[in-house]
Design an enzyme around this catalytic site. Structure first.
Site, mmCIF file in Angstrom:
data_model
loop_
_atom_site.group_PDB
_atom_site.id
_atom_site.type_symbol
_atom_site.label_atom_id
_atom_site.label_comp_id
_atom_site.label_asym_id
_atom_site.label_seq_id
_atom_site.Cartn_x
_atom_site.Cartn_y
_atom_site.Cartn_z
ATOM 1 N N HIS A 1 0.818 -1.206 0.000
ATOM 2 C CA HIS A 1 0.000 0.000 0.000
ATOM 3 C C HIS A 1 0.859 1.265 0.000
ATOM 4 O O HIS A 1 1.783 1.390 0.789
ATOM 5 C CB HIS A 1 -0.938 0.009 1.204
ATOM 6 N N PRO A 2 0.549 2.212 -0.890
ATOM 7 C CA PRO A 2 1.432 3.364 -1.075
ATOM 8 C C PRO A 2 1.210 4.555 -0.161
ATOM 9 O O PRO A 2 1.903 5.558 -0.309
ATOM 10 C CB PRO A 2 1.126 3.781 -2.523
ATOM 11 N N CYS A 3 0.267 4.513 0.774
ATOM 12 C CA CYS A 3 -0.057 5.780 1.445
ATOM 13 C C CYS A 3 1.069 6.323 2.309
ATOM 14 O O CYS A 3 1.110 7.496 2.596
ATOM 15 C CB CYS A 3 -1.383 5.731 2.198
ATOM 16 N N GLY A 4 2.011 5.477 2.735
ATOM 17 C CA GLY A 4 3.109 6.004 3.538
ATOM 18 C C GLY A 4 4.349 6.359 2.746
ATOM 19 O O GLY A 4 5.281 6.986 3.263
#
Lengths: 246, 351
Positions: free
Chosen positions: A181-184
């Site tokens: 997941h790319p959100c961080g």
């Protein structure tokens, strides 16, 4: 006056990679990979076939590294947090994809992995997609993939199942894939590289994917050769990469 | 809450759902189920209505519900209304779908383990939208359990009032809404603000979350009955790209402008962010844009023309301000879903 100070942008970098720089950064990454990661096949650029207009508009695409074989030979490797990857040669595997695997790993189980690096316009960062299958082509369940991951990744995964590795449809291929997941990403890229950033440093953007992969690759046990990083990055890498996973 | 939003939330697709013949174990086979499915909802959520209807005839086993339309397995995380708009351009009423409770095609479809999977997908999309609008997911991550439950509950039940209450806490407004008569409070506030030309239609953000489902045709068609059928997901380009709004756009940035900005590969001159290698454009009519590669020795150019843009079951005039479209027609997870058909044809270049 320190030259770096003089040219440093007043606006701090936000950790993202602009869309129009992705293909450039991708080719830098794949060139360096070819040069320094000999044991692996090269990353391939896959243009997206969506449009065929006669224009000089840059073609969209993604990077792929396919049919990489994870050899699970002994317990010690897993405990050390590194994995033993045996790469299949993309060239010869075209003729006999699975026979080659059997040839290389006759006595061991081999889980095959495909990795794609796809740009996310929403998050403005690259995203690692992967899928895994047994030698007979059957997909691996997540529980098996978790066993393949290096020690610390498995822990993180267990803590926050929904926000770490997620299963989503591949943006181009209409099939379920796993992704990190790319959100961080933006935040830890900023942590990793803000000291080396200057707006006039073109090399910085080209190196984005290399730097990014130096962290993300570790999650799935793909270590890049440190030669791919420049000297400043190497120092940073050693000190901050472990912080990112705390 | 505008009138348009109320219509969107009340919107529903009448479905006639047939159990797949391989799962019918009784004679006579059960009649199809007639269900009104909310536009903003998701097909797997209908299981509570469908299971009782078909349970007597199902073979033994674990339920893994999935739907298909004319052989095409339906992606369950796409809102029902969007699936209908995309796959049924000539609206079929009721829409005939086939349901399966067994044999989930996990090589094609993401796994769905009931309401939790749908809720997770919804929250994940909401996070992505929040990221696009504000630059981070914090306001979603920091939602209280109660708020999250209320938000999801309001979507499940189609309760716009409850939804508005919770969603306003998220502070995800994209455009100042000057077109809506405020139904709840006195309208003096909005009337006063029209005096201030700067504030009205003011863009609060520079990126709008959009999901565009694009399909292209090479030839014209008059009726959607004659349109090519989408029998394969590879015929649809799924474009998950935010619309970038620039200061110089002004408040009359139209739906037409937004669609073209989302598709720079088809409409090159509309893209402000183009690099120096932008292609030369010849005539720029309302209908179509030309693009010509100066390096190419070919004498034909391709012209793309917007044939149809369908949102929430309607085809708004392309001149409608995009801000109105977003504020009124977006889905609860803050994405605007648009089904777009482009006609792409070749023509001889003007010498």
């Amino acid at each position: 006056m320190d030259l770096k100070e003089a040219v440093k942008d007043k606006i701090p970098w936000d950790g993202t990679l602009p869309l129009n720089e992705f293909s450039l950064s991708a080719s830098t990454f794949s060139d360096k990979w070819k040069m320094f990661n000999h044991s692996f096949p090269p990353w391939l650029w896959n243009p997206c076939p969506k449009h065929h207009l006669n224009s000089s508009h840059k073609v969209e695409g993604y990077l792929s590294l396919e049919n990489v074989c994870l050899v699970k030979s002994c317990e010690e490797e897993k405990n050390h947090g590194s994995l033993s990857w045996k790469a299949e040669s993309n060239i010869s595997q075209a003729e006999e994809p699975f026979d080659h695997a059997t040839l290389v790993c006759p006595e061991f189980e081999a889980n095959h992995y495909d990795f794609h690096i796809v740009y996310s316009p929403s998050y403005r960062v690259p995203v690692l997609y992967f899928r895994s299958y047994y030698s007979d082509g059957q997909p691996l369940p997540l529980s098996e993939i978790e066993k393949d991951l290096p020690g610390h990744s498995a822990e993180l995964l267990l803590e926050s199942k929904w926000t770490f590795i997620t299963q989503e449809e591949h943006p181009y291929l209409n099939r379920p894939w796993y992704k990190l997941h790319p959100c961080g990403t933006r935040d830890w890229m900023k942590l990793l590289l803000s000291d080396t950033y200057t707006s006039s440093n073109k090399n910085f953007i080209e190196q984005y994917l290399v730097s990014w992969f130096s962290v993300v690759g570790q999650v799935v046990g793909l270590k890049i050769s440190l030669e791919m990083l420049n000297i400043e990055e190497k120092k940073l890498f050693e000190t901050t990469a472990s912080d990112i996973f705390e | 809450m505008s009138e348009a939003q109320k219509y969107v939330w009340k919107g529903a697709i009448p479905l006639q759902i047939h159990l797949h013949e391989s799962e019918v174990t009784t004679l006579p086979p059960p009649p199809p189920a007639l269900v009104l499915a909310p536009r903003i909802g998701y097909l797997p959520l209908l299981i509570s209505l469908l299971k009782p209807h078909f349970s007597a005839t199902l073979p033994p086993g674990v339920d893994t519900i999935w739907f298909e339309y004319k052989g095409l397995p339906l992606k369950w995380y796409i809102p029902t209304g969007v699936l209908f708009d995309l796959l049924c351009m000539e609206p079929e009423r009721p829409w005939n779908l086939t349901v399966h409770f067994r044999g989930y095609p996990s090589n094609l479809l993401l796994p769905c383990e009931g309401e939790d999977s749908v809720k997770w997908s919804f929250i994940n999309s909401l996070k992505e939208a929040a990221y696009v609008i504000t630059g981070n997911c914090k306001n979603i991550m920091n939602m209280s359990q109660t708020d999250q439950a209320d938000l999801w509950g309001s979507v499940l039940n189609g309760n716009l009032e409850s939804y508005s209450r919770v969603s306003s806490k998220l502070k995800l407004e994209t455009f100042e809404d000057e077109y809506t008569e405020n139904v709840d409070s006195a309208s003096t506030k909005s009337q006063q603000s029209t005096g201030d030309a700067e504030a009205v239609g003011q863009v609060k953000t520079s990126r709008i979350p959009v999901r565009l489902y694009l399909w292209t045709v090479n030839e014209d068609f008059d009726d959607f009955e004659d349109a090519p059928v989408i029998d394969n997901w590879d015929k649809v380009s799924y474009i998950n790209r935010p619309v970038e709004i620039h200061k110089e756009d002004g408040k009359y940035f139209s739906l037409n402008d937004a669609v073209k900005r989302l598709l720079p590969e088809y409409f090159p001159e509309s893209s402000f962010g183009n690099e120096g290698d932008a292609s030369i454009n010849q005539s720029a009519g309302e209908e179509g844009e030309n693009s010509c590669d100066p390096e190419s020795s070919s004498h034909t150019v391709e012209i793309a023309e917007i044939k149809c843009v369908r949102i929430q079951g309607i085809e708004p005039s392309l001149e409608v301000p995009f801000s109105w479209v977003v504020n009124n027609l977006m889905n609860p997870e803050y994405f605007l879903h648009m089904c777009v058909c482009l006609k792409v044809s070749e023509a001889n270049a003007l010498q």
